[in-house]
Design a protein around this motif. Structure first.
Motif, PDB file in Angstrom:
ATOM      1  N   ASP A 152       0.810  -1.296  -0.250  1.00 50.34           N
ATOM      2  CA  ASP A 152       0.564   0.288   0.583  1.00 50.34           C
ATOM      3  C   ASP A 152       0.760   1.228  -0.063  1.00 50.34           C
ATOM      4  N   ASP A 153       0.575   2.605  -0.712  1.00 51.55           N
ATOM      5  CA  ASP A 153       1.292   3.088  -0.646  1.00 51.55           C
ATOM      6  C   ASP A 153       1.464   4.466   0.658  1.00 51.55           C
ATOM      7  N   ASN A 154       2.594   4.705   1.142  1.00 50.01           N
ATOM      8  CA  ASN A 154       3.086   4.346   2.564  1.00 50.01           C
ATOM      9  C   ASN A 154       2.548   3.923   3.505  1.00 50.01           C
ATOM     10  N   SER A 155       3.130   2.850   3.463  1.00 57.38           N
ATOM     11  CA  SER A 155       2.505   1.492   4.023  1.00 57.38           C
ATOM     12  C   SER A 155       3.558   1.699   5.460  1.00 57.38           C
ATOM     13  N   LYS A 156       2.949   1.943   6.650  1.00 58.55           N
ATOM     14  CA  LYS A 156       3.069   1.891   8.161  1.00 58.55           C
ATOM     15  C   LYS A 156       3.952   0.222   8.976  1.00 58.55           C
TER      16      LYS A 156
END
Length: 408
Positions: A346-350
């Motif tokens: 996912d975008d900007n995965s944490k």
């Protein structure tokens, strides 16, 4: 003579909008007889600000943005001027050779946020893909140019312990201008909050999802949802952000952040490009102080004072010591097989929102400088490894430090 072209077909590109600026009229066409794709788009901005522009590519009509988009030239990255007919060239042969799709789509992301770091000790890292092989899109952010030194640590630590903060470890270092080590993950996170509060910024880390109680004490297993990711305070980089910063824009076919394509990774090892064993720096063989056998150098020592003399060893984003010196704490948790899940990209995965331990990242040579992870033997004397494993977040290691990032 026959020329074999890559099996690549791009359908009409998709359209992407942001609140301001606005992107429109995107087209993408493979250039005849080549492995290049010409991407055109229009972009407007109400204030006519200089823009940061990133590209995302999909092989499945936008169901996921799964094609690497690293080898880009033209009106992309930062300092892009709003206008019509902006042009980007994507080298599909370098990023996605011998692949094919009839469902290809392009997404353009434009951001008018400031690219000037909020403080001189930080550098701007543009938006784009990170994690070679895992392709995680990260928004732009700011990162400390160096690992946190013991002197910097002490200033914030002294303020923090008189303002409601409790740490498990006071930190140690070879010298005050070397990276602070012997701290656990929780120490690093609380120090980020303390630095934020000391400078009058909004802290990022809290003890619950309501984000009402700033994390200052204890060993709370912080949740991704307990973080104010849009705050202007300091935080640890995510694993994806750290890797984006590490490469300095030189992902592609390079093994390292410097030009290093072709052959095998062992052909391009160069100890003079970072604080590694046999790099020739004065701390290379720390016989005088064996208690600090990890042999750190001062932060940003690789700024022209090393071999080869007079060469600045910052990467292309202006960051030091991502290659070598000490391992660095990151935000992400450990979770078995996380990167086999679609959610991991996912975008900007944490990272995963459950699991044990926290990640740390470092590229280097393992020559009596601490245990390796995923090592590859080079010779009987040296091991090269990409150390992006996980450690118990309450333990300390004498080769683990950190640096901070800010979203704005």
């Amino acid at each position: 003579m026959k020329i074999y072209l890559p099996l690549l077909v791009f359908a009409s590109a998709s359209l992407s909008f942001a609140a301001a600026p606005e992107v429109s009229n995107i087209t993408a066409v493979q250039r005849s007889g080549t492995k290049l794709v010409d991407i055109y788009y229009d972009v407007t901005d109400a204030e006519n600000d200089s823009l940061t522009v990133a590209v995302q590519l999909s092989s499945n009509a936008g169901s996921s943005w799964n094609i690497p988009a690293r080898t880009l030239t033209g009106d992309v990255n930062f300092n892009v001027t709003p206008g019509t007919g902006n042009h980007i060239v994507w080298n599909a042969g370098a990023d996605w050779n011998r692949n094919y799709t009839t469902q290809g789509k392009v997404r353009i992301l434009a951001d008018d946020a400031a690219t000037t770091p909020p403080i001189a000790s930080m550098a701007f890292v543009p938006a784009g893909f990170s994690n070679p092989g895992k392709e995680i899109y990260t928004s732009a952010f700011f990162m400390d140019k160096t690992e946190v030194s013991k002197a910097e640590w002490d200033v914030v630590y002294s303020w923090a312990i008189t303002n409601g903060y409790v740490f498990d470890n006071a930190g140690v270092a070879t010298a005050s201008n070397h990276p602070v080590v012997n701290i656990n993950w929780h120490d690093a996170v609380k120090w980020c909050n303390a630095r934020s509060e000391k400078e009058g910024l909004t802290p990022c880390y809290y003890t619950e999802s309501g984000k009402t109680t700033v994390y200052r004490t204890g060993l709370s297993a912080l949740d991704n949802n307990w973080v104010d990711w849009d705050a202007d305070g300091y935080r640890l980089p995510t694993r994806a952000e750290w890797l984006k910063a590490y490469w300095g824009g030189n992902e592609g076919s390079n093994f390292f952040p410097w030009p290093s394509s072709g052959g095998s990774w062992s052909d391009h090892i160069n100890g003079s490009f970072g604080n590694e064993k046999n790099s020739g720096d004065p701390w290379d063989d720390n016989v005088a102080n064996p208690d600090f056998a990890w042999e750190t150098t001062p932060v940003a020592y690789y700024d022209g004072g090393q071999i080869p003399a007079g060469v600045d060893m910052a990467n292309d984003y202006g960051l030091y010591d991502l290659m070598g010196n000490v391992s660095e704490w990151c935000w992400d948790r450990e979770f078995t097989n996380w990167y086999s899940l679609d959610e991991s990209q996912d975008d900007n995965s944490k990272g995963p929102n459950s699991g044990l331990g926290r990640s740390r990242s470092w590229w280097g040579f393992n020559w009596n400088k601490g245990p390796s992870s995923g090592s590859h033997s080079n010779s009987s004397a040296v091991t090269f490894y990409y150390d992006d494993g996980y450690r118990d977040d309450i333990s300390v290691q004498n080769y683990l430090g950190f640096r901070t990032v800010r979203s704005r």
